[in-house]
Design a protein around this motif. Structure first.
Motif, PDB file in Angstrom:
ATOM      1  N   SER A  41       0.963  -1.103   0.076  1.00 65.46           N
ATOM      2  CA  SER A  41       0.099  -0.064   0.058  1.00 65.46           C
ATOM      3  C   SER A  41       0.869   1.170  -0.252  1.00 65.46           C
ATOM      4  N   GLY A  42       0.584   2.216  -0.969  1.00 64.94           N
ATOM      5  CA  GLY A  42       1.183   3.446  -0.905  1.00 64.94           C
ATOM      6  C   GLY A  42       2.438   3.356  -1.834  1.00 64.94           C
ATOM      7  N   TYR A  43       2.772   2.142  -2.332  1.00 66.66           N
ATOM      8  CA  TYR A  43       3.913   1.957  -3.351  1.00 66.66           C
ATOM      9  C   TYR A  43       3.794   1.943  -4.849  1.00 66.66           C
ATOM     10  N   GLU A  44       2.545   2.198  -4.849  1.00 66.92           N
ATOM     11  CA  GLU A  44       2.022   2.260  -6.531  1.00 66.92           C
ATOM     12  C   GLU A  44       2.881   2.953  -7.445  1.00 66.92           C
ATOM     13  N   ASN A  45       3.083   4.346  -7.069  1.00 69.81           N
ATOM     14  CA  ASN A  45       3.968   5.182  -7.909  1.00 69.81           C
ATOM     15  C   ASN A  45       5.479   4.522  -7.960  1.00 69.81           C
ATOM     16  N   LYS A  46       6.090   4.199  -6.775  1.00 71.00           N
ATOM     17  CA  LYS A  46       7.301   3.575  -6.487  1.00 71.00           C
ATOM     18  C   LYS A  46       7.403   2.331  -7.667  1.00 71.00           C
ATOM     19  N   VAL A  47       6.478   1.647  -7.453  1.00 67.83           N
ATOM     20  CA  VAL A  47       6.677   0.291  -8.385  1.00 67.83           C
ATOM     21  C   VAL A  47       6.593   0.712  -9.758  1.00 67.83           C
ATOM     22  N   LYS A  48       5.839   1.541 -10.318  1.00 68.85           N
ATOM     23  CA  LYS A  48       5.860   2.051 -11.560  1.00 68.85           C
ATOM     24  C   LYS A  48       7.140   2.560 -12.026  1.00 68.85           C
ATOM     25  N   SER A  49       7.742   3.413 -11.207  1.00 64.65           N
ATOM     26  CA  SER A  49       8.892   4.084 -11.415  1.00 64.65           C
ATOM     27  C   SER A  49      10.368   2.940 -11.301  1.00 64.65           C
ATOM     28  N   ASN A  50      10.277   2.234 -10.558  1.00 63.65           N
ATOM     29  CA  ASN A  50      11.188   1.224 -10.145  1.00 63.65           C
ATOM     30  C   ASN A  50      11.182   0.379 -11.408  1.00 63.65           C
ATOM     31  N   LEU A  51       9.868  -0.296 -11.663  1.00 65.24           N
ATOM     32  CA  LEU A  51       9.701  -1.359 -13.004  1.00 65.24           C
ATOM     33  C   LEU A  51      10.176  -0.402 -14.238  1.00 65.24           C
ATOM     34  N   GLU A  52       9.789   0.734 -14.576  1.00 59.94           N
ATOM     35  CA  GLU A  52      10.133   1.274 -15.692  1.00 59.94           C
ATOM     36  C   GLU A  52      11.784   1.369 -15.855  1.00 59.94           C
ATOM     37  N   LYS A  53      12.397   1.453 -14.799  1.00 60.63           N
ATOM     38  CA  LYS A  53      14.119   1.526 -14.898  1.00 60.63           C
ATOM     39  C   LYS A  53      14.390   0.200 -14.998  1.00 60.63           C
ATOM     40  N   ARG A  54      13.972  -0.993 -14.505  1.00 59.66           N
ATOM     41  CA  ARG A  54      14.371  -2.271 -14.656  1.00 59.66           C
ATOM     42  C   ARG A  54      14.208  -2.785 -16.191  1.00 59.66           C
ATOM     43  N   ILE A  55      13.039  -2.239 -16.784  1.00 65.47           N
ATOM     44  CA  ILE A  55      12.800  -2.505 -18.020  1.00 65.47           C
ATOM     45  C   ILE A  55      13.877  -1.842 -19.066  1.00 65.47           C
ATOM     46  N   GLU A  56      14.042  -0.788 -18.708  1.00 65.55           N
ATOM     47  CA  GLU A  56      15.198   0.027 -19.567  1.00 65.55           C
ATOM     48  C   GLU A  56      16.594  -0.722 -19.333  1.00 65.55           C
ATOM     49  N   TYR A  57      16.824  -0.954 -18.052  1.00 62.02           N
ATOM     50  CA  TYR A  57      18.179  -1.503 -17.701  1.00 62.02           C
ATOM     51  C   TYR A  57      18.462  -2.810 -18.153  1.00 62.02           C
ATOM     52  N   MET A  58      17.250  -3.701 -18.294  1.00 60.63           N
ATOM     53  CA  MET A  58      17.452  -5.205 -18.630  1.00 60.63           C
ATOM     54  C   MET A  58      16.969  -5.566 -19.931  1.00 60.63           C
ATOM     55  N   ASN A  59      16.650  -4.356 -20.815  1.00 64.23           N
ATOM     56  CA  ASN A  59      16.340  -4.445 -22.208  1.00 64.23           C
ATOM     57  C   ASN A  59      15.146  -5.321 -22.407  1.00 64.23           C
ATOM     58  N   MET A  60      13.980  -5.041 -21.631  1.00 63.47           N
ATOM     59  CA  MET A  60      12.892  -5.881 -21.733  1.00 63.47           C
ATOM     60  C   MET A  60      11.747  -5.007 -22.495  1.00 63.47           C
ATOM     61  N   GLY A  61      12.041  -3.994 -23.026  1.00 67.68           N
ATOM     62  CA  GLY A  61      11.155  -3.147 -23.777  1.00 67.68           C
ATOM     63  C   GLY A  61      10.227  -3.771 -24.645  1.00 67.68           C
ATOM     64  N   ASP A  62      10.874  -4.916 -25.269  1.00 66.30           N
ATOM     65  CA  ASP A  62      10.111  -5.854 -26.397  1.00 66.30           C
ATOM     66  C   ASP A  62       9.089  -6.711 -25.864  1.00 66.30           C
ATOM     67  N   LYS A  63       9.077  -6.838 -24.268  1.00 68.85           N
ATOM     68  CA  LYS A  63       8.360  -7.901 -23.630  1.00 68.85           C
ATOM     69  C   LYS A  63       7.249  -6.940 -22.896  1.00 68.85           C
ATOM     70  N   ILE A  64       7.719  -5.785 -22.183  1.00 68.11           N
ATOM     71  CA  ILE A  64       6.922  -5.059 -21.330  1.00 68.11           C
ATOM     72  C   ILE A  64       6.833  -3.731 -21.620  1.00 68.11           C
ATOM     73  N   PHE A  65       5.629  -3.461 -22.015  1.00 67.62           N
ATOM     74  CA  PHE A  65       5.181  -2.269 -22.858  1.00 67.62           C
ATOM     75  C   PHE A  65       4.934  -1.030 -22.001  1.00 67.62           C
ATOM     76  N   ARG A  66       3.859  -1.041 -21.229  1.00 70.77           N
ATOM     77  CA  ARG A  66       3.187  -0.053 -20.448  1.00 70.77           C
ATOM     78  C   ARG A  66       3.224  -0.333 -19.018  1.00 70.77           C
ATOM     79  N   VAL A  67       3.354   0.664 -17.990  1.00 67.75           N
ATOM     80  CA  VAL A  67       3.093   0.322 -16.582  1.00 67.75           C
ATOM     81  C   VAL A  67       1.980   1.552 -16.422  1.00 67.75           C
ATOM     82  N   GLU A  68       0.967   1.488 -15.786  1.00 67.70           N
ATOM     83  CA  GLU A  68       0.138   2.367 -15.386  1.00 67.70           C
ATOM     84  C   GLU A  68      -0.438   2.153 -14.081  1.00 67.70           C
TER      85      GLU A  68
END
Length: 203
Positions: A41-68
């Motif tokens: 609870s309360g971590y929703e925006n943090k999770v979005k930010s963390n996940l977007e960084k991990r997608i970029e860092y781990m080159n997963m942009g072709d498998k994970i497209f949007r985080v809302e």
């Protein structure tokens, strides 16, 4: 020297997808689904930010497209002042559009703040496209929420509607609906009236 026709052919060949690429692209779109992730609870925006960084860092942009994080703009009227704030539609949940496989599952599941995918322990269940559209539509609409510091026994003046200018005594308050019930003296008779917060003024 290349003719104009040859030049056009070459530029078309460069921009067109090969049948193999086109098949891969349509296969990717058919596998792409929305999943719902549960967070602390309360971590929703943090999770979005963390996940977007991990997608970029781990080159997963072709498998994970949007985080809302579905949110709506709420207008509060408190103490006569208007304030706008963002309010989460589903506290504790984040939507992720992705192609589900072991790698993408691992990246999302092991993002700081994520507790689990919605679904069974072994198999996350994709959300229905129609439900996601409704949620995203709700995020784009603006709602008005009126908050007032009032309680039973207080007097209020009605400022709009058929009972405008009458004074009433509050008998019940419904904060979740932004409504109240008051007893109003009409032609010498006490009459119960249901009113919205925006129709009254504290005395």
């Amino acid at each position: 020297m290349m003719s104009e026709k040859d030049e056009n052919l070459t530029s078309n060949e460069m921009t067109e997808e090969t049948p193999e690429e086109s098949a891969k692209s349509s296969e990717k779109n058919s596998q792409k689904r929305w999943y719902i992730v549960h967070t602390y609870s309360g971590y929703e925006n943090k999770v979005k930010s963390n996940l977007e960084k991990r997608i970029e860092y781990m080159n997963m942009g072709d498998k994970i497209f949007r985080v809302e994080v579905p949110q709506k703009t709420v207008t509060q009227i408190k103490g006569g002042r208007k304030q706008e704030k963002e309010e989460k539609i589903f506290p504790g949940y984040v939507l992720v559009e992705m192609i589900m496989d072991e790698d993408s599952w691992y990246v999302v599941r092991h993002t700081a703040g994520v507790t689990k995918f919605v679904g069974s322990a072994k198999k996350p269940i994709p959300a229905k496209e129609s439900e996601i559209k409704k949620i995203i539509h709700r995020s784009s609409t603006q709602t008005q929420k009126v908050e007032m510091d009032i309680k039973v026994g207080e007097k209020v003046r009605i400022i709009s509607g058929p009972f405008a200018e009458f004074v009433g005594d509050i008998t019940e308050v419904y904060p979740d609906k932004a409504k109240l019930r008051a007893m109003v003296s009409i032609f010498g008779r006490e009459t119960p009236v249901e009113l919205e917060y925006k129709q009254i003024q504290k005395l």
